[in-house]
Design an enzyme around this catalytic site. Structure first.
Site, mmCIF file in Angstrom:
data_model
loop_
_atom_site.group_PDB
_atom_site.id
_atom_site.type_symbol
_atom_site.label_atom_id
_atom_site.label_comp_id
_atom_site.label_asym_id
_atom_site.label_seq_id
_atom_site.Cartn_x
_atom_site.Cartn_y
_atom_site.Cartn_z
ATOM 1 N N ASP A 19 0.829 -1.208 0.000
ATOM 2 C CA ASP A 19 0.000 0.000 0.000
ATOM 3 C C ASP A 19 0.865 1.260 0.000
ATOM 4 O O ASP A 19 1.753 1.431 0.825
ATOM 5 C CB ASP A 19 -0.919 -0.021 1.231
ATOM 6 C CG ASP A 19 -1.924 1.115 1.175
ATOM 7 O OD1 ASP A 19 -2.762 1.104 0.252
ATOM 8 O OD2 ASP A 19 -1.841 2.021 2.018
ATOM 9 N N ARG A 20 0.588 2.165 -0.955
ATOM 10 C CA ARG A 20 1.390 3.380 -1.138
ATOM 11 C C ARG A 20 1.244 4.337 0.032
ATOM 12 O O ARG A 20 2.240 4.864 0.558
ATOM 13 C CB ARG A 20 0.992 4.092 -2.444
ATOM 14 C CG ARG A 20 1.470 3.413 -3.703
ATOM 15 C CD ARG A 20 0.850 2.052 -3.996
ATOM 16 N NE ARG A 20 -0.580 2.054 -4.223
ATOM 17 C CZ ARG A 20 -1.382 1.015 -4.084
ATOM 18 N NH1 ARG A 20 -0.908 -0.163 -3.682
ATOM 19 N NH2 ARG A 20 -2.679 1.102 -4.310
ATOM 20 N N THR A 21 0.004 4.539 0.509
ATOM 21 C CA THR A 21 -0.225 5.438 1.639
ATOM 22 C C THR A 21 0.464 4.886 2.891
ATOM 23 O O THR A 21 1.089 5.628 3.658
ATOM 24 C CB THR A 21 -1.746 5.602 1.881
ATOM 25 O OG1 THR A 21 -2.311 6.189 0.711
ATOM 26 C CG2 THR A 21 -2.018 6.506 3.064
ATOM 27 N N CYS A 57 -2.193 4.898 -10.508
ATOM 28 C CA CYS A 57 -2.291 5.196 -9.072
ATOM 29 C C CYS A 57 -1.649 6.547 -8.811
ATOM 30 O O CYS A 57 -0.464 6.743 -9.118
ATOM 31 C CB CYS A 57 -1.583 4.113 -8.250
ATOM 32 S SG CYS A 57 -1.421 4.503 -6.494
ATOM 33 N N ASN A 58 -2.405 7.495 -8.241
ATOM 34 C CA ASN A 58 -1.874 8.821 -7.943
ATOM 35 C C ASN A 58 -0.776 8.757 -6.890
ATOM 36 O O ASN A 58 0.297 9.334 -7.068
ATOM 37 C CB ASN A 58 -2.986 9.731 -7.410
ATOM 38 C CG ASN A 58 -3.915 10.231 -8.504
ATOM 39 O OD1 ASN A 58 -3.696 11.303 -9.044
ATOM 40 N ND2 ASN A 58 -4.930 9.460 -8.846
ATOM 41 N N THR A 59 -1.061 8.055 -5.774
ATOM 42 C CA THR A 59 -0.140 8.065 -4.637
ATOM 43 C C THR A 59 1.230 7.517 -5.049
ATOM 44 O O THR A 59 2.263 7.970 -4.543
ATOM 45 C CB THR A 59 -0.738 7.259 -3.462
ATOM 46 O OG1 THR A 59 -2.127 7.583 -3.342
ATOM 47 C CG2 THR A 59 -0.056 7.605 -2.161
ATOM 48 N N ALA A 60 1.225 6.557 -5.985
ATOM 49 C CA ALA A 60 2.502 5.983 -6.447
ATOM 50 C C ALA A 60 3.383 7.027 -7.126
ATOM 51 O O ALA A 60 4.573 6.799 -7.327
ATOM 52 C CB ALA A 60 2.240 4.822 -7.408
ATOM 53 N N THR A 102 -6.413 10.261 -1.394
ATOM 54 C CA THR A 102 -6.103 9.509 -0.176
ATOM 55 C C THR A 102 -5.304 10.419 0.760
ATOM 56 O O THR A 102 -4.708 11.405 0.325
ATOM 57 C CB THR A 102 -5.218 8.282 -0.479
ATOM 58 O OG1 THR A 102 -3.966 8.758 -1.006
ATOM 59 C CG2 THR A 102 -5.848 7.358 -1.493
ATOM 60 N N LYS A 113 -12.566 0.614 -2.681
ATOM 61 C CA LYS A 113 -11.660 -0.510 -2.933
ATOM 62 C C LYS A 113 -12.253 -1.847 -2.485
ATOM 63 O O LYS A 113 -11.770 -2.896 -2.880
ATOM 64 C CB LYS A 113 -10.329 -0.302 -2.185
ATOM 65 C CG LYS A 113 -9.386 0.686 -2.857
ATOM 66 C CD LYS A 113 -8.045 0.711 -2.118
ATOM 67 C CE LYS A 113 -7.130 1.787 -2.645
ATOM 68 N NZ LYS A 113 -6.593 1.521 -3.988
ATOM 69 N N CYS A 163 -7.355 10.328 -6.809
ATOM 70 C CA CYS A 163 -7.107 8.914 -6.490
ATOM 71 C C CYS A 163 -7.824 8.143 -7.578
ATOM 72 O O CYS A 163 -8.971 8.467 -7.917
ATOM 73 C CB CYS A 163 -7.665 8.553 -5.113
ATOM 74 S SG CYS A 163 -7.764 6.767 -4.851
#
Lengths: 239, 239
Positions: B48-50, B83-86, B128, B172, B204
């Site tokens: 998980d990126r977050t 994926c934005n967070t990535a 996120t 999700k 996200c």
């Protein structure tokens, strides 16, 4: 964890529809619990299946073989093709499955499921002319003598084929299903029910796109293939 | 023909959503005219990126690198991550792009597009907590002094995060977007418009699933990435 491989691109949205159905049938509550999945969408190397079967077009088998080879290199353990017409024995006989990879047959699994659920019954079929005229489903149905396959009249078959292929309003040509294509497909289903069918097979991977909501009288081979791919890889995750 | 590669699986439906948006933006009237595309959906190897950015979880970069390597082996010329967070520089700095492969950055392209379309303006962001708190968009926005990034109050940010991640009603976790998640996300958008924002970034890749119909005041980075991937491979096919 075992991995799923999908030969998509035939057509493109049918490939992602199959992937989404795998996700939907997986018992996962966070990203990391999903099964590894690889998708190829290379329609430029897979000539039209109906064109090959009915009008002497180029054989799609070498392109399908190349996609399955790539999926195997990625690590796929079980592979499915998101296209009914590609399951013609005339095409599949030239598709090479690499050693160690299981080929999960969409139509075989669909017939098995129908037989289990409906027993002795009449089952309708709508599909491309390639699937109808080469009798692909008929050949697979032969194992199940209790099931009677019902094909709509020629005119309806041709209308359904155009609702899939027409360059203006066909499902393959429009970003969202057009009202005209939707009407043709819905009328064909009604006609088959009127002919005594307990259920109707949506025998082309574009057709389920007309029915976003599940309906127990409509058999979606894409949905059945999704569940069969989970069973062939991580069966404990099947919902 | 050049090929597109998609690192999907983060989450799974965001990957197929990106692929579908590539198909939708391609000027193709039959299967064979579509661009070759490969998708990996291997969430089990991408932590998980977050969790990595905010709570010292495992680095997702090696898993992303492995997926890009597989896409390159398949033949991908341009690769994007759904994926934005990535796209946090803290993650991207450890992602290895093989020689000859172009990495198409979703957030960079989103900022460019917003600047071109809105000029001097306030732009809202929902995402996120990982994307919000590590200031990923803020860092990318720095290049554009005319753009002001507006983040909703903490409470709204936490509600949106839960609408994405909650094991019961989060996007999700459910096969279709739940009414509760949809309400939370719609309210956050309204709040940002009330704060004077000309548009709101759905920051996200799960969030566009709440809005199936296009809306000019909602910026969908997945949609912009889809167009950018076409531009990076077969630009003449972009619709």
């Amino acid at each position: 964890m075992k991995s799923i491989g999908i030969v998509g691109g035939v057509g493109p949205t049918a490939g992602t529809d199959l992937a989404n159905k795998v996700f939907r049938h997986t018992n996962a509550h966070k990203d990391q619990e999903h099964i590894n999945l690889y998708l190829t969408s290379c329609p430029s190397i897979i000539p039209d299946r109906t064109g090959f079967l009915l009008s002497g077009g180029e054989d799609p088998a070498p392109g399908i073989t190349e996609c399955i080879r790539k999926l195997a290199v990625c690590g796929a353990d079980a592979v499915g093709i998101a296209c009914n017409t590609a399951h013609s024995p005339l095409i599949l006989k030239n598709v090479v499955i690499p050693e160690g990879v299981v080929f999960v047959n969409m139509i075989d699994n669909t017939c098995k499921k129908i037989h289990k659920r409906f027993g002795k019954s009449k089952i309708g079929l709508i599909a491309t002319l390639g699937t109808i005229r080469t009798g692909i489903y008929k050949q697979y149905f032969e194992k199940y003598s209790e099931l009677e396959l019902v094909i709509p009249p020629d005119e309806t078959c041709e209308q359904v084929h155009r609702a899939i292929y027409d360059p203006e309003y066909g499902i393959k040509s429009t970003p969202r299903v057009s009202a005209r294509a939707s009407e043709v497909v819905n009328n064909a289903v009604k006609q088959l029910k009127g002919m005594g069918c307990s259920a109707v097979i949506l025998g082309c991977t574009e057709l389920p796109l007309v029915f976003p909501q599940p309906d127990p009288a409509l058999i979606d081979p894409t949905d059945i293939l999704a569940m069969s791919l989970i069973k062939a890889t991580e069966p404990q995750l099947l919902v």
